[in-house]
Scaffold this active site. Sequence first.
Site, mmCIF file in Angstrom:
data_model
loop_
_atom_site.group_PDB
_atom_site.id
_atom_site.type_symbol
_atom_site.label_atom_id
_atom_site.label_comp_id
_atom_site.label_asym_id
_atom_site.label_seq_id
_atom_site.Cartn_x
_atom_site.Cartn_y
_atom_site.Cartn_z
ATOM 1 N NE ARG A 27 -50.488 92.893 89.312
ATOM 2 C CZ ARG A 27 -49.111 92.431 89.345
ATOM 3 N NH1 ARG A 27 -48.772 91.701 88.417
ATOM 4 N NH2 ARG A 27 -48.434 92.928 90.263
ATOM 5 N NE ARG A 30 -47.189 94.118 86.737
ATOM 6 C CZ ARG A 30 -45.722 93.719 87.348
ATOM 7 N NH1 ARG A 30 -45.503 94.174 88.557
ATOM 8 N NH2 ARG A 30 -45.222 92.482 86.749
ATOM 9 C CB CYS A 51 -14.784 77.635 75.681
ATOM 10 S SG CYS A 51 -16.389 76.612 75.578
ATOM 11 C CB CYS A 54 -14.103 74.770 72.532
ATOM 12 S SG CYS A 54 -15.024 76.302 72.056
ATOM 13 C CG ASP A 77 -14.956 67.298 84.670
ATOM 14 O OD1 ASP A 77 -14.827 66.039 84.279
ATOM 15 O OD2 ASP A 77 -14.912 68.212 83.747
ATOM 16 C CG HIS A 114 -17.570 79.336 72.126
ATOM 17 N ND1 HIS A 114 -17.510 78.549 73.281
ATOM 18 C CD2 HIS A 114 -17.622 80.437 72.227
ATOM 19 C CE1 HIS A 114 -17.637 79.498 74.101
ATOM 20 N NE2 HIS A 114 -17.666 80.570 73.728
ATOM 21 C CG ASN A 152 -30.138 76.262 83.282
ATOM 22 O OD1 ASN A 152 -31.314 76.656 83.189
ATOM 23 N ND2 ASN A 152 -29.515 76.557 84.283
ATOM 24 N N GLY A 158 -28.702 81.379 85.038
ATOM 25 C CA GLY A 158 -27.471 80.809 85.666
ATOM 26 C C GLY A 158 -26.624 79.810 84.856
ATOM 27 C CB CYS A 159 -26.616 78.682 81.404
ATOM 28 S SG CYS A 159 -25.443 77.680 80.405
ATOM 29 C CB SER A 160 -21.360 78.365 84.334
ATOM 30 O OG SER A 160 -21.245 77.170 83.869
ATOM 31 C CG HIS A 163 -19.572 75.218 73.713
ATOM 32 N ND1 HIS A 163 -18.495 75.497 72.857
ATOM 33 C CD2 HIS A 163 -20.342 74.402 73.160
ATOM 34 C CE1 HIS A 163 -18.556 74.335 71.981
ATOM 35 N NE2 HIS A 163 -19.394 73.787 72.027
ATOM 36 C CG HIS A 165 -23.884 73.178 77.912
ATOM 37 N ND1 HIS A 165 -23.460 74.713 77.678
ATOM 38 C CD2 HIS A 165 -24.031 72.987 78.919
ATOM 39 C CE1 HIS A 165 -23.520 75.243 79.057
ATOM 40 N NE2 HIS A 165 -23.917 74.033 79.735
ATOM 41 C CD GLN A 167 -26.049 70.481 83.585
ATOM 42 O OE1 GLN A 167 -25.783 69.615 84.309
ATOM 43 N NE2 GLN A 167 -25.829 71.811 83.617
ATOM 44 C CD GLU A 181 -44.951 66.400 84.609
ATOM 45 O OE1 GLU A 181 -44.809 65.493 83.711
ATOM 46 O OE2 GLU A 181 -44.853 67.585 84.312
HETATM 47 P P1 H2U Z 1 -24.265 74.981 83.204
HETATM 48 O O1 H2U Z 1 -25.153 74.523 82.212
HETATM 49 O O2 H2U Z 1 -24.582 75.421 84.235
HETATM 50 O O3 H2U Z 1 -23.117 76.376 82.390
HETATM 51 O O4 H2U Z 1 -23.143 73.827 83.484
HETATM 52 C C1 H2U Z 1 -22.080 73.369 82.697
HETATM 53 C C2 H2U Z 1 -21.768 72.228 83.347
HETATM 54 O O5 H2U Z 1 -20.665 71.704 83.093
HETATM 55 C C3 H2U Z 1 -21.844 72.223 85.020
HETATM 56 O O6 H2U Z 1 -22.713 71.390 85.605
HETATM 57 C C4 H2U Z 1 -19.822 71.231 84.157
HETATM 58 C C5 H2U Z 1 -20.187 71.876 85.210
HETATM 59 O O7 H2U Z 1 -20.215 71.124 86.609
HETATM 60 N N1 H2U Z 1 -18.258 71.276 83.913
HETATM 61 C C6 H2U Z 1 -17.535 70.294 83.753
HETATM 62 O O8 H2U Z 1 -18.128 69.124 83.794
HETATM 63 N N2 H2U Z 1 -16.175 70.166 83.520
HETATM 64 C C7 H2U Z 1 -15.733 71.585 83.386
HETATM 65 O O9 H2U Z 1 -14.355 71.684 83.149
HETATM 66 C C8 H2U Z 1 -16.409 72.794 83.665
HETATM 67 C C9 H2U Z 1 -17.825 72.698 83.865
HETATM 68 ZN ZN ZN Z 2 -16.740 76.641 73.361
#
Ligand code: H2U
Ligand code: ZN
Length: 345
Positions: A27, A30, A51, A54, A77, A114, A152, A158-160, A163, A165, A167, A181
Amino acid sequence: MEFDRNNHPHRRYNPLTGEWILVSPHRINRPWQGKREVVVEEQRPPYDPQCYLCPGNLRANGQRNPDYQSTFVFTNDYSALLPEVPAFSGDPDELLRLESLRGTCRVICFSPRHDLTLAEMEVDDILQVVIVWLEQFRELSRTYRWVQIFENKGAMMGCSNPHPHGQIWASSTLPSEPAREDVLQKTYWQQNHSRLLMDYLQRELTLKERVIEEGEHWVALVPFWAVWPFETLLLPRREIRRLSELNRAEQEDLARILKRLLVRYDNLFEVSFPYTMGWHGAPNGEGDYSHWQLHLHFYPPLLRSATVKKFMVGYEMLAEAQRDITPEQAAERLKQVPDVHYKAR
Ligand code: H2U
Ligand code: ZN
């Protein structure tokens, strides 16, 4: 006509999860007139005053980050898990099951810079991230049954925040994916008296069809049962149950192979490659976990270019996961890209 796995639809079994996946190699050509992701490879400054990750900056909750020089860990947070939660004491209902859990969430800044990503960081700086993963794992393992370390990466995932990082979510209960598993590795152990992933690695090292990078202590490969187009699995060569068991040489080699793998990922479409990655190892607590082998999963969403992503919808939500390009073809493409980062060329 004889069966040919490069041309005929077939299913492959994932021995870690017990799921089958549909492979449809015929496929691949396609046409695609669907959604294209917008790739904004903006030049980022080494320091961004806006940021929240940072050094020296204010976070959303008003706390100020220290002027960190290497890595920095803080409690999320907006944690999804909380350390103090009362036990659920309602009547059990077979159809309305609920359990309470305790936990904590942390954020790890990989670098004060950053503008970098793990792929662009120096091996020595990646080693600092490895060391922090181990420290965090050790510390949280004293309290929690499961410590999920992950990254992520990319707006597409969906990473916000760009910078660099990752988790950590630690919980008093074993989440569903590692629980699966656990069961399957245990069953294999009981039936074969050896570790599933150790036997699998030997198979891959003999065949060499899906191996991308070989280090002294680690091997990166596209698993035979990969669902995501360029999914990879990073395996230690030695029997290791948990991150905390890695010796110094293994930590250093991990930093080196991560660098090489991530450079290949970025070079594939000459874009900062999005993915979700994370560690799986033996859960904490009582019991024999000899069946467990530590491993790192990479699940990247990109399919055929920097702008076309794989969607897990339709048949995949209702029946089972499906892929077009075979895992062997994916491994070949990852092996063929240059090993020097495109931005450094
Ligand atoms: P992402 O990996 O989805 O971007 O998430 C960054 C994390 O940082 C997210 O779980 C946290 C968000 O809750 N965060 C803080 O703990 N403090 C902040 O000031 C902003 C984001
Ligand atoms: Zn930064």
